[in-house]
Scaffold this motif. Structure first.
Motif, PDB file in Angstrom:
ATOM      1  N   LEU A 141       0.834  -1.207   0.000  1.00 50.18           N
ATOM      2  CA  LEU A 141       0.000   0.000   0.000  1.00 50.18           C
ATOM      3  C   LEU A 141       0.866   1.253   0.000  1.00 50.18           C
ATOM      4  CD1 LEU A 141      -3.005  -0.828   2.336  1.00 50.18           C
ATOM      5  CD2 LEU A 141      -3.023  -0.408  -0.114  1.00 50.18           C
ATOM      6  N   ALA A 142       2.001   1.203   0.720  1.00 46.26           N
ATOM      7  CA  ALA A 142       2.879   2.371   0.766  1.00 46.26           C
ATOM      8  C   ALA A 142       3.429   2.678  -0.626  1.00 46.26           C
ATOM      9  CB  ALA A 142       4.016   2.135   1.753  1.00 46.26           C
ATOM     10  N   PHE A 143       3.740   1.640  -1.384  1.00 48.60           N
ATOM     11  CA  PHE A 143       4.216   1.867  -2.750  1.00 48.60           C
ATOM     12  C   PHE A 143       3.119   2.482  -3.607  1.00 48.60           C
ATOM     13  CE2 PHE A 143       8.090  -0.700  -2.218  1.00 48.60           C
ATOM     14  CZ  PHE A 143       8.955   0.089  -2.955  1.00 48.60           C
ATOM     15  N   VAL A 144       1.882   1.995  -3.439  1.00 49.44           N
ATOM     16  CA  VAL A 144       0.762   2.582  -4.174  1.00 49.44           C
ATOM     17  C   VAL A 144       0.675   4.069  -3.841  1.00 49.44           C
ATOM     18  CG1 VAL A 144      -1.736   2.607  -4.403  1.00 49.44           C
ATOM     19  CG2 VAL A 144      -0.535   0.433  -4.280  1.00 49.44           C
ATOM     20  N   VAL A 145       0.808   4.388  -2.562  1.00 55.19           N
ATOM     21  CA  VAL A 145       0.706   5.780  -2.121  1.00 55.19           C
ATOM     22  C   VAL A 145       1.779   6.636  -2.778  1.00 55.19           C
ATOM     23  CG1 VAL A 145       1.098   7.294  -0.142  1.00 55.19           C
ATOM     24  CG2 VAL A 145      -0.445   5.346   0.066  1.00 55.19           C
ATOM     25  N   ILE A 146       3.032   6.185  -2.758  1.00 56.60           N
ATOM     26  CA  ILE A 146       4.081   7.077  -3.276  1.00 56.60           C
ATOM     27  C   ILE A 146       4.025   7.177  -4.795  1.00 56.60           C
ATOM     28  CG2 ILE A 146       5.563   6.594  -1.285  1.00 56.60           C
ATOM     29  CD1 ILE A 146       7.466   5.176  -3.204  1.00 56.60           C
ATOM     30  N   VAL A 147       3.528   6.132  -5.445  1.00 53.05           N
ATOM     31  CA  VAL A 147       3.407   6.208  -6.897  1.00 53.05           C
ATOM     32  C   VAL A 147       2.285   7.167  -7.279  1.00 53.05           C
ATOM     33  CG1 VAL A 147       2.770   4.896  -8.945  1.00 53.05           C
ATOM     34  CG2 VAL A 147       4.437   3.964  -7.350  1.00 53.05           C
ATOM     35  N   ILE A 148       1.168   7.090  -6.571  1.00 51.65           N
ATOM     36  CA  ILE A 148       0.066   8.023  -6.846  1.00 51.65           C
ATOM     37  C   ILE A 148       0.509   9.453  -6.546  1.00 51.65           C
ATOM     38  CG2 ILE A 148      -2.223   8.805  -6.091  1.00 51.65           C
ATOM     39  CD1 ILE A 148      -3.066   5.984  -5.740  1.00 51.65           C
ATOM     40  N   GLY A 149       1.200   9.624  -5.434  1.00 53.36           N
ATOM     41  CA  GLY A 149       1.551  10.968  -4.986  1.00 53.36           C
ATOM     42  C   GLY A 149       2.659  11.604  -5.801  1.00 53.36           C
ATOM     43  N   GLY A 150       3.426  10.805  -6.503  1.00 53.21           N
ATOM     44  CA  GLY A 150       4.594  11.335  -7.191  1.00 53.21           C
ATOM     45  C   GLY A 150       5.812  11.024  -6.341  1.00 53.21           C
ATOM     46  N   GLY A 193       8.974  10.899  -4.327  1.00 55.16           N
ATOM     47  CA  GLY A 193       9.858  11.908  -3.756  1.00 55.16           C
ATOM     48  C   GLY A 193       9.118  13.087  -3.154  1.00 55.16           C
ATOM     49  N   SER A 194       7.811  13.167  -3.386  1.00 53.58           N
ATOM     50  CA  SER A 194       7.055  14.325  -2.898  1.00 53.58           C
ATOM     51  C   SER A 194       6.354  14.000  -1.583  1.00 53.58           C
ATOM     52  CB  SER A 194       6.027  14.739  -3.948  1.00 53.58           C
ATOM     53  OG  SER A 194       5.055  15.575  -3.351  1.00 53.58           O
ATOM     54  N   PRO A 250       4.465  15.541  -9.259  1.00 56.06           N
ATOM     55  CA  PRO A 250       5.767  15.049  -9.720  1.00 56.06           C
ATOM     56  C   PRO A 250       6.914  15.935  -9.230  1.00 56.06           C
ATOM     57  CG  PRO A 250       4.486  15.930 -11.543  1.00 56.06           C
ATOM     58  CD  PRO A 250       3.600  15.965 -10.352  1.00 56.06           C
ATOM     59  N   VAL A 251       8.034  15.307  -8.891  1.00 50.89           N
ATOM     60  CA  VAL A 251       9.175  16.042  -8.365  1.00 50.89           C
ATOM     61  C   VAL A 251      10.264  16.150  -9.423  1.00 50.89           C
ATOM     62  CG1 VAL A 251      11.088  15.903  -6.748  1.00 50.89           C
ATOM     63  CG2 VAL A 251       8.759  15.461  -5.975  1.00 50.89           C
ATOM     64  N   ARG A 252      10.614  15.020  -9.973  1.00 48.24           N
ATOM     65  CA  ARG A 252      11.733  14.971 -10.902  1.00 48.24           C
ATOM     66  C   ARG A 252      11.335  15.583 -12.241  1.00 48.24           C
ATOM     67  NH1 ARG A 252      16.231  11.677 -10.084  1.00 48.24           N
ATOM     68  NH2 ARG A 252      15.230  10.642  -8.361  1.00 48.24           N
ATOM     69  N   ALA A 253      12.075  16.537 -12.705  1.00 46.68           N
ATOM     70  CA  ALA A 253      11.760  17.150 -13.986  1.00 46.68           C
ATOM     71  C   ALA A 253      12.233  16.232 -15.103  1.00 46.68           C
ATOM     72  CB  ALA A 253      12.437  18.515 -14.103  1.00 46.68           C
TER      73      ALA A 253
END
Lengths: 307, 393
Positions: free
Chosen positions: A227-236, A238-239, A303-306
């Motif tokens: 679930l944590a991976f789902v969260v960080i992928v949805i959120g972008g 690094g953000s 998204p963080v990374r340009a």
């Protein structure tokens, strides 16, 4: 379903979201800043829970347990970084996945050797016992209110650290363009170690807080990790802001889905089939939402990374 | 097909050829037991209970089953069927075990039953008791010292009837065993099921379901939440202040999970054919010595395995240590001429026990530890619902 029940379920969703955020915050920092896939983040959460339980049992106080578990989780993170992860930063993602998966296996067995396979008990600290009646017959535990508060405070603290301090600036810069930061004379390795240790401590903090609510047992981090991976992928990746919004979103979708889906399916199917199909659909809902969000915003919500 | 046939043939001939060698290798009259108990993953605590129960039985028998020196080959099935099959085959072919005993989970039993029974070796399950092998699939080489799962769930159905509950809320994990639990419960409960909630096996937080329960205001809830799921549910149920709604469960509060549930589970109900407080000489001795040896309270997994050791002891004694005559051995096992820790015990036609079932209640003992205790007998000499379909006579 009454409006009251719906509001209660929304609150439950936020609660789950805050718990997920506590785990995901460290993960998104490590993944975002270091471009390092750390599958072992879940076992660091588990380790935090075990350390908290062990220290609380030894000292007789949840608070002392928490105070001791945090530096211990930090130390464990530093040790892991030194022994394993440091050698993986320059390798490709597959090597990182394999090695950190190995860490999962080792630590899951390790806690079993030390603490046994049976789940541990972590009592709620006396200060936070009891509950508030939020609907007839249903108490909202005060401990959960405290966890909610701790999660929001952590989010605020992280926001301040990342957005308003020099170290945070470097972290953000490192997340956007690590090569350039290094070229400007910043010791990226040291920065990485610091971020990693901090991430490990955050995971440990989440683990200690989860102890009185969830079962402290080997493998407890594995479900949370997904679930944590789902969260960080949805959120972008690094953000911190993205992780916070996405965690609340995932918590809400999961909880409301579970409570509404079976009723919704009853419009099409008979009662028994609707309940089973609804439950199955509800458990998929988070992943469906992730796919939908990524279809429109491939880099996540923030998204963080340009490039 | 030919491959399988050849392997069987080869297995048969090597068996014949190897027989004299075994007589040389082992001191006359030894017996080897393959003990299948999961030791890996989150469910390892149950495997440990099962293993320790059997070892305690052996200890009470001075390491001898029916007078024969006994060697135990430990097999960790890792809760993965393919691993279980490989390891059990190795135990049969390389270690030449005389019996395979143990098995916590049904899916592991389903994987190993053919390799074991096709080698004409007796398989004594001391926990898994799926309906698959109770009815048409009953097997002359398979016995279980536990129960048929459906019976345990139906005990709660009957208990709800007896208590006069008219509206019951049901909550189980969304997989086969969960759906079987609901079916078993409904087989004896005739009142209204206000809602059936299915949760994923990976469920952590039960808040959403607890809110539903509070809103439905049932007379009682029935749930089946094994392992860590049960630890989470029981704590959160108590924390949400729902404990005034009777909590009736199967495989959710037992001695394997009570150390983690503690006070939160006090007064919650469970169903089983055995409890640590059962007042008979055999059981008092088992519980006392088990706790002295292993330093934790035994659960049903341990008790049924202890009975498994006693059963084998009685059977081997009956045939005078001759393990070759399988028919005589089968008759001896079937006779179940031993004193079970749960009191009355006999096998039905399908080799599943015919026994009493009890409603249990979680209590705190004077020494501060928690255990389930018999509340009242719900079913007497109960035959599982599948036995009639078994054509083994």
């Amino acid at each position: 379903m009454t409006t009251q029940l719906l509001l209660v379920q929304a609150l439950n969703g936020l609660q789950l979201g805050v718990l997920l955020f506590l785990v995901a915050a460290g993960l998104t920092l490590v993944f975002g800043v270091m471009d390092f896939i750390n599958l072992a983040h879940g076992v660091q959460y588990m380790l935090g829970a075990y350390l908290g339980a062990a220290f609380a049992a030894a000292t007789g106080s949840f608070w002392l347990g928490l105070a001791l578990a945090l530096p211990a989780a930090l130390a464990a993170g530093l040790l892991l970084e030194l022994l394993v992860f440091r050698h993986l930063y320059d390798r490709d993602h597959l090597s990182q996945v394999l090695a950190t998966f190995g860490v999962i296996l080792v630590l899951n067995e390790g806690v079993k050797v030390v603490w046994g396979a049976a789940p541990l008990q972590v009592p709620i600290p006396p200060l936070l016992e009891g509950g508030i009646e939020i609907m007839p017959g249903l108490q909202y535990p005060i401990y959960r209110v405290a966890v909610l508060g701790a999660g929001i405070a952590t989010a605020g603290l992280l926001w301040w650290l990342v957005e308003r301090t020099r170290a945070g600036m470097l972290v953000r810069a490192g997340a956007t363009n690590p090569a350039m930061v290094s070229a400007l004379g910043v010791d990226v390795r040291q920065l990485f170690t610091m971020v990693f240790a901090f991430g490990a401590m955050l995971a440990g903090f989440a683990g200690v807080l989860a102890g009185p609510i969830f079962s402290v047992e080997p493998g407890m981090g594995d479900n949370v990790l997904i679930l944590a991976f789902v969260v960080i992928v949805i959120g972008g990746i690094g953000s911190i802001r993205g992780a916070f919004v996405a965690a609340l979103l995932v918590g809400l979708i999961d909880t409301l889905g579970k409570s509404l889906m079976p009723d919704l399916m009853r419009l099409f199917l008979d009662a028994s089939a609707a309940r089973q199909a609804g439950a199955a659909l509800a458990s998929m809902l988070v992943y469906v939402a992730m796919a939908a969000i990524l279809a429109f915003r491939p880099a996540g919500l923030f998204p963080v990374r340009a490039g | 097909m030919t491959g399988i046939a050849r392997r069987l043939l080869l297995g048969g001939t090597t068996g014949l050829l190897a027989a004299p060698a075994i007589l040389h290798a082992q001191p006359a009259g030894g017996v080897k037991i393959g003990l299948v108990a999961v030791q890996t993953g989150p469910q390892a605590a149950l495997g440990t209970q099962l293993r320790d129960g059997f070892l305690q039985g052996l200890r009470h028998l001075d390491g001898k089953l029916g007078g024969l020196t006994t060697e135990v080959v430990h097999i960790d099935d890792e809760l993965r069927p393919e691993v279980a099959v490989t390891k059990v085959r190795a135990a049969l072919e390389r270690d030449r075990v005389d019996f395979v005993v143990g098995v916590v989970f049904s899916n592991i039993l389903q994987a190993i039953i053919r390799p074991v029974t096709e080698a004409n070796t007796f398989l004594i399950s001391t926990n898994a008791g799926p309906s698959t092998f109770a009815g048409r699939g009953c097997n002359p080489f398979f016995f279980t010292t536990s129960y048929n799962n459906d019976q345990v769930h139906s005990v709660i159905g009957q208990a709800c009837e007896d208590a006069g509950y008219r509206r019951v809320f049901v909550m189980v994990p969304n997989y086969q065993a969960g759906r079987d639990a609901v079916a078993g419960f409904k087989s004896r409960f005739k009142g209204q099921v206000v809602d059936e909630v299915y949760v994923p096996l990976t469920q952590l937080d039960f808040s959403a379901e607890l809110a539903k329960i509070a809103a439905a205001r049932p007379d009682a809830i029935f749930t089946f939440m094994p392992g860590g799921l049960g630890v989470n549910l029981v704590r959160q149920y108590r924390q949400a202040g729902l404990a005034n709604i009777p909590f009736l469960s199967t495989f959710t509060v037992d001695e394997a999970t009570l150390p983690a549930q503690g006070e939160a589970a006090l007064g919650f109900f469970s169903a089983a054919s055995w409890a640590p407080n059962m007042d008979n000489e055999q059981n008092r001795r088992f519980v006392r010595d088990f706790e002295a040896q292993f330093n934790y309270v035994p659960a049903s997994y341990a008790a049924q395995s202890y009975d498994g050791a006693m059963l084998l002891d009685s059977a081997i004694r009956k045939v005078g240590g001759n393990l070759r005559d399988k028919d005589a051995l089968r008759a001896a096992i079937r006779a179940a001429d031993f004193r079970s820790v749960r009191g009355p015990f006999r096998f039905g036609v399908n080799h599943y026990p015919v026994q009493d079932f009890w409603l249990l209640k979680v209590a705190r003992r004077p020494d501060g530890k928690f255990q389930t205790e018999t509340e009242r007998r719900v079913l007497q000499a109960d035959v599982d619902p599948w036995a009639a379909e078994c054509r083994m006579r």
